[in-house]
Every structure is written in structure tokens, then in C-alpha cells.
Write a protein that holds these residues in place. Sequence first.
Motif, mmCIF file in Angstrom:
data_model
loop_
_atom_site.group_PDB
_atom_site.id
_atom_site.type_symbol
_atom_site.label_atom_id
_atom_site.label_comp_id
_atom_site.label_asym_id
_atom_site.label_seq_id
_atom_site.Cartn_x
_atom_site.Cartn_y
_atom_site.Cartn_z
ATOM 1 N N TYR A 72 0.806 -1.219 0.000
ATOM 2 C CA TYR A 72 0.000 0.000 0.000
ATOM 3 C C TYR A 72 0.838 1.268 0.000
ATOM 4 C CZ TYR A 72 -4.012 -3.013 0.750
ATOM 5 O OH TYR A 72 -4.987 -3.972 0.604
ATOM 6 N N ALA A 73 2.130 1.126 0.258
ATOM 7 C CA ALA A 73 3.002 2.298 0.193
ATOM 8 C C ALA A 73 3.388 2.640 -1.239
ATOM 9 C CB ALA A 73 4.262 2.060 1.022
ATOM 10 N N GLY A 74 3.111 1.740 -2.169
ATOM 11 C CA GLY A 74 3.451 1.981 -3.567
ATOM 12 C C GLY A 74 2.532 2.987 -4.223
ATOM 13 N N ASP A 75 2.885 3.381 -5.431
ATOM 14 C CA ASP A 75 2.123 4.405 -6.156
ATOM 15 C C ASP A 75 1.051 3.821 -7.066
ATOM 16 O OD1 ASP A 75 3.502 6.543 -5.041
ATOM 17 O OD2 ASP A 75 5.100 6.427 -6.541
ATOM 18 N N GLU A 76 0.902 2.528 -7.072
ATOM 19 C CA GLU A 76 -0.136 1.922 -7.902
ATOM 20 C C GLU A 76 -1.518 2.380 -7.424
ATOM 21 O OE1 GLU A 76 1.446 -2.436 -9.230
ATOM 22 O OE2 GLU A 76 0.899 -2.162 -7.133
ATOM 23 N N PRO A 77 -2.500 2.405 -8.299
ATOM 24 C CA PRO A 77 -3.876 2.707 -7.870
ATOM 25 C C PRO A 77 -4.363 1.719 -6.822
ATOM 26 C CG PRO A 77 -3.677 2.760 -10.254
ATOM 27 C CD PRO A 77 -2.403 2.185 -9.746
ATOM 28 N N LEU A 78 -5.241 2.179 -5.970
ATOM 29 C CA LEU A 78 -5.770 1.326 -4.917
ATOM 30 C C LEU A 78 -6.460 0.096 -5.498
ATOM 31 C CD1 LEU A 78 -6.322 0.899 -1.895
ATOM 32 C CD2 LEU A 78 -8.407 2.278 -2.168
ATOM 33 N N SER A 79 -7.106 0.238 -6.642
ATOM 34 C CA SER A 79 -7.794 -0.902 -7.256
ATOM 35 C C SER A 79 -6.811 -2.008 -7.622
ATOM 36 C CB SER A 79 -8.559 -0.452 -8.504
ATOM 37 O OG SER A 79 -7.700 0.193 -9.423
ATOM 38 N N VAL A 80 -5.635 -1.630 -8.091
ATOM 39 C CA VAL A 80 -4.607 -2.612 -8.431
ATOM 40 C C VAL A 80 -4.062 -3.254 -7.158
ATOM 41 C CG1 VAL A 80 -2.326 -2.922 -9.480
ATOM 42 C CG2 VAL A 80 -4.011 -1.416 -10.562
ATOM 43 N N GLN A 81 -3.883 -2.448 -6.128
ATOM 44 C CA GLN A 81 -3.403 -2.978 -4.858
ATOM 45 C C GLN A 81 -4.422 -3.939 -4.246
ATOM 46 O OE1 GLN A 81 -2.716 0.749 -2.838
ATOM 47 N NE2 GLN A 81 -0.614 0.937 -3.638
ATOM 48 N N TRP A 82 -5.690 -3.595 -4.363
ATOM 49 C CA TRP A 82 -6.738 -4.486 -3.854
ATOM 50 C C TRP A 82 -6.679 -5.842 -4.565
ATOM 51 C CZ3 TRP A 82 -10.519 -3.994 -0.057
ATOM 52 C CH2 TRP A 82 -11.494 -4.990 -0.054
ATOM 53 N N ASP A 83 -6.480 -5.808 -5.870
ATOM 54 C CA ASP A 83 -6.416 -7.049 -6.631
ATOM 55 C C ASP A 83 -5.215 -7.885 -6.187
ATOM 56 O OD1 ASP A 83 -7.880 -8.423 -8.759
ATOM 57 O OD2 ASP A 83 -5.980 -8.350 -9.849
ATOM 58 N N ARG A 84 -4.106 -7.214 -5.919
ATOM 59 C CA ARG A 84 -2.941 -7.959 -5.443
ATOM 60 C C ARG A 84 -3.193 -8.519 -4.045
ATOM 61 N NH1 ARG A 84 1.564 -4.677 -6.725
ATOM 62 N NH2 ARG A 84 1.169 -5.512 -8.796
ATOM 63 N N ALA A 85 -3.940 -7.801 -3.216
ATOM 64 C CA ALA A 85 -4.290 -8.316 -1.890
ATOM 65 C C ALA A 85 -5.105 -9.601 -2.020
ATOM 66 C CB ALA A 85 -5.062 -7.258 -1.098
ATOM 67 N N CYS A 86 -5.926 -9.682 -3.056
ATOM 68 C CA CYS A 86 -6.674 -10.918 -3.306
ATOM 69 C C CYS A 86 -5.729 -12.055 -3.683
ATOM 70 C CB CYS A 86 -7.708 -10.695 -4.411
ATOM 71 S SG CYS A 86 -9.071 -9.599 -3.948
ATOM 72 N N ASP A 87 -4.671 -11.735 -4.436
ATOM 73 C CA ASP A 87 -3.651 -12.742 -4.731
ATOM 74 C C ASP A 87 -2.986 -13.211 -3.444
ATOM 75 O OD1 ASP A 87 -4.120 -12.461 -7.457
ATOM 76 O OD2 ASP A 87 -2.490 -11.028 -7.743
ATOM 77 N N TYR A 88 -2.705 -12.269 -2.555
ATOM 78 C CA TYR A 88 -2.071 -12.609 -1.282
ATOM 79 C C TYR A 88 -2.957 -13.520 -0.444
ATOM 80 C CZ TYR A 88 1.475 -8.953 -2.057
ATOM 81 O OH TYR A 88 2.492 -8.182 -2.540
ATOM 82 N N LEU A 89 -4.267 -13.316 -0.524
ATOM 83 C CA LEU A 89 -5.181 -14.198 0.206
ATOM 84 C C LEU A 89 -4.980 -15.642 -0.233
ATOM 85 C CD1 LEU A 89 -7.591 -14.926 2.008
ATOM 86 C CD2 LEU A 89 -9.102 -14.245 0.123
ATOM 87 N N ASP A 90 -4.891 -15.855 -1.536
ATOM 88 C CA ASP A 90 -4.655 -17.213 -2.030
ATOM 89 C C ASP A 90 -3.341 -17.765 -1.491
ATOM 90 O OD1 ASP A 90 -7.010 -17.261 -3.511
ATOM 91 O OD2 ASP A 90 -6.059 -16.472 -5.321
ATOM 92 N N GLN A 91 -2.302 -16.932 -1.465
ATOM 93 C CA GLN A 91 -1.008 -17.375 -0.946
ATOM 94 C C GLN A 91 -1.092 -17.736 0.536
ATOM 95 O OE1 GLN A 91 2.047 -14.443 -1.796
ATOM 96 N NE2 GLN A 91 1.337 -14.177 -3.900
ATOM 97 N N ASP A 92 -1.820 -16.913 1.288
ATOM 98 C CA ASP A 92 -1.893 -17.125 2.734
ATOM 99 C C ASP A 92 -2.756 -18.330 3.090
ATOM 100 O OD1 ASP A 92 -0.303 -14.909 2.890
ATOM 101 O OD2 ASP A 92 -1.917 -13.536 3.435
ATOM 102 N N LEU A 93 -3.710 -18.634 2.243
ATOM 103 C CA LEU A 93 -4.472 -19.869 2.432
ATOM 104 C C LEU A 93 -3.565 -21.079 2.212
ATOM 105 C CD1 LEU A 93 -7.738 -18.796 0.613
ATOM 106 C CD2 LEU A 93 -7.654 -19.613 2.978
ATOM 107 N N LYS A 94 -2.754 -21.033 1.168
ATOM 108 C CA LYS A 94 -1.867 -22.160 0.854
ATOM 109 C C LYS A 94 -0.783 -22.336 1.913
ATOM 110 C CE LYS A 94 -2.496 -21.914 -4.172
ATOM 111 N NZ LYS A 94 -1.850 -21.582 -5.486
ATOM 112 N N SER A 95 -0.286 -21.231 2.456
ATOM 113 C CA SER A 95 0.804 -21.309 3.432
ATOM 114 C C SER A 95 0.347 -21.842 4.783
ATOM 115 C CB SER A 95 1.429 -19.927 3.632
ATOM 116 O OG SER A 95 0.584 -19.089 4.407
#
Length: 203
Positions: A72-95
Motif C-alpha cells: 500500500y506504500a506503492g504508487d499503484e492505484p488502490l484498485s490494483v493494490q486491492w487485486d494484489r491483496a486478493c492474490d495474497y489471500l490465495d497465498q496465505d491460504l496455501k501457506s
Amino acid sequence: MPAADTRHMILEATRDCVLADGYAALSTRKVAELAGVPLSQIHYHFGSKEKLVLALLEAENERLIARQAALYAGDEPLSVQWDRACDYLDQDLKSGYVRILNELIAAGYSRPELAARLNVLLGEWIKVLTSAFAYRLDRGLDLGPFTAPQLAALAGNVFLGAEQSILLGHENDAHPIRGALRAVGTLIADAERRAGLTPAPTG
């Protein structure tokens, strides 16, 4: 063997045991056997089963909070960051992080001291989200009548609820949890366009 190595082996074995048996059925004796250390080492380094699993969760939480803060400290739009957070959810489920967190949340319902520790951990996620939303709102993003803390509370609890439903297996065509989460990113992208921001397309 150095103490740090022993702790690491114990924590890794704890992760495997929680994922296999759950927190309620976790056996410190089994953890010791899997880690290849005497049972006394678990009590020496951690003191109890609860403190052992909390140590595992806290180590994971620290790493993941740093990951989210960097996102979230990056300059990407919040919508792009939200989408990446969804990717992280998948990673955290697997871990296994999500499973361990929710195992402890369930245990915390009847154990106030454990609940207090978990509230501190969860509060770190909310701080990161609050900062992220506040920054975007200050730049002119209009997400309705919500304040940054309210948006952080909604986002945090949406992900927590999604995690619980996914862990229970309550995700199907009639209840498309992860698809719904990603659709929120599309709503944010629409708000960014209305505000005159120029978000990259969400995936």
C-alpha cells in the motif's frame, strides 16, 4: 544446536501439526517428535501450547504486515493494490497462515487473554488499511460516506469473513467468495476514474 535453529524447527513442526490436526488437538509431544527435539525444549523456549502457536502466528503476522505495508506504500492505484491483496489471500491460504489465525480466533472466544493478544495482531492489519484508505481519500478518491477507519474496518472484516467461509468449504458457484472480493476492486477502479485518477486495469 543454536537456540535460534531449535526454535525454528519447533515452529515449523508446529505449523505442520496445526494444519494436520487443528489447534484443539495439537500435541506438544507430537510437535517435539516431528521437530526432533526433547519435549523439554518446547517448554523451555515457549512455555505452553498456546504460547507456542502464538509465537508461530506472531512471526508470520510480522512478515505479512510488512508485505502489506509495502504493497500500500506503492504508487499503484488502490484498485490494483486491492487485486494484489486478493492474490495474497490465495497465498496465505496455501501457506497455512489463514488456518492458524482462525484456529486461534476460535480458541480466543473463550480465552480473554488469548483474544487480547489476537486483537493486537489484527489491529496491525487495520492500521495498514486505515493508512492506505486515508492516503487515497486525501487525493480525492470518493468511496461514499465512509471514513478511512470505517473503510479499513469493512475491508478487514470482509477478508476475515471470506477466510472463514473458504476454510469451511463454503465457496461455490452460489457463493463465489473470491470472485466477489475481486469485484470490489472493479468498484474502486470506477471510483478512481470518476475522481480523475488514472488506474491501471485490474486483472
